[in-house]
Design an enzyme around this catalytic site. Structure first.
Site, mmCIF file in Angstrom:
data_model
loop_
_atom_site.group_PDB
_atom_site.id
_atom_site.type_symbol
_atom_site.label_atom_id
_atom_site.label_comp_id
_atom_site.label_asym_id
_atom_site.label_seq_id
_atom_site.Cartn_x
_atom_site.Cartn_y
_atom_site.Cartn_z
ATOM 1 N N TYR A 1 -14.326 37.505 -38.328
ATOM 2 C CA TYR A 1 -14.278 38.431 -39.385
ATOM 3 C C TYR A 1 -15.199 39.587 -39.548
ATOM 4 C CZ TYR A 1 -10.764 35.307 -41.073
ATOM 5 O OH TYR A 1 -9.929 34.373 -41.108
ATOM 6 N N HIS B 1 -12.373 44.457 -43.938
ATOM 7 C CA HIS B 1 -12.332 43.912 -45.013
ATOM 8 C C HIS B 1 -14.008 43.551 -45.327
ATOM 9 C CE1 HIS B 1 -10.434 42.322 -48.341
ATOM 10 N NE2 HIS B 1 -9.958 41.271 -48.086
ATOM 11 N N PHE C 1 -15.299 32.648 -48.478
ATOM 12 C CA PHE C 1 -13.897 33.499 -48.223
ATOM 13 C C PHE C 1 -13.886 34.483 -49.443
ATOM 14 C CE2 PHE C 1 -13.312 30.322 -44.862
ATOM 15 C CZ PHE C 1 -13.059 31.435 -43.890
ATOM 16 N N ASN D 1 -11.948 35.534 -51.346
ATOM 17 C CA ASN D 1 -11.185 34.976 -52.608
ATOM 18 C C ASN D 1 -12.019 34.076 -53.326
ATOM 19 O OD1 ASN D 1 -10.820 32.852 -50.842
ATOM 20 N ND2 ASN D 1 -8.476 32.586 -51.758
ATOM 21 N N ASN E 1 -8.822 40.702 -53.539
ATOM 22 C CA ASN E 1 -9.211 39.241 -54.105
ATOM 23 C C ASN E 1 -10.783 38.907 -54.717
ATOM 24 O OD1 ASN E 1 -6.354 38.347 -54.297
ATOM 25 N ND2 ASN E 1 -6.210 38.013 -52.208
#
Length: 194
Positions: free
Chosen positions: A17, A22, A68, A70, A116
């Site tokens: 990621y 994000h 993560f 969220n 989130n």
């Protein structure tokens, strides 16, 4: 003069990621740490990468949660609780779908807007939404059903350059925030055209 004691850059963990849209908030904190000559180090107590910097004589903690997205509130809450940092003393940098690449804005308070990471932070701060945000534009795919793939995708080179350019300006504006005040930092950053 700023009252901010904690600057957070939201991200998803791991190499998979690292270069996705994000993670724009983390890119900002990484650049701020680099400019300040600090090294972000893993700290399991706070579920993230942390550093301590001095910005115009003020002691500030930097944090990139290693949870993560969220679950970002777990990391932010752990560090804020330990150091007794109030929500209004926190700046959270995050990707913003509703702004184009090359645009970034400071904001105080507000909802989570479907993000989130912000949603979990608000929950872990006892539903207090009164923290500062640095919204880093990544653009929108145009279809709400494509949002997840979009934010977890890598920006094309032209967009990535715009995002990196506005992050550099956001770092300079952050220095102004600590040297002067939020109004001047906002004016500078909000006037910038990447």
């Amino acid at each position: 003069m700023s009252n901010i004691k904690l600057i957070v850059g939201l991200a998803n963990p791991g190499d998979k990621y690292a270069q996705t849209r994000h993670n724009a908030g983390a890119w900002y904190v990484q650049e701020l740490a680099r400019v300040c000559g600090a090294t972000l180090v893993a700290d399991s107590k706070y579920y993230g990468l942390t550093a301590r910097v001095t910005l115009h004589g003020k002691d500030v903690r930097l944090l990139i949660p290693s949870t993560f997205m969220n679950l970002s509130g777990k990391s932010v809450g752990a560090l804020a609780n330990f150091f007794r940092i109030e929500p209004e003393e926190i700046l959270v940098a995050h990707d913003e779908l509703d702004m184009q690449p090359g645009v970034a804005k400071f904001k105080l308070g507000g909802g989570h807007g479907g993000h989130n990471g912000l949603k979990d932070i608000i929950a872990k701060l006892a539903n207090n939404k009164g923290f500062y945000r640095l919204r880093i534009g990544i653009g929108h795919p145009g279809d709400k059903n494509q949002v997840s793939n979009y934010v977890l995708g890598k920006a094309p080179a032209s967009e990535q350059t715009l995002i990196e350019t506005v992050i550099d300006e956001a770092v300079r504006s952050t220095e102004l925030l600590f040297n002067e005040d939020m109004a001047k930092a906002m004016h500078r950053l909000h006037s910038f055209k990447g």
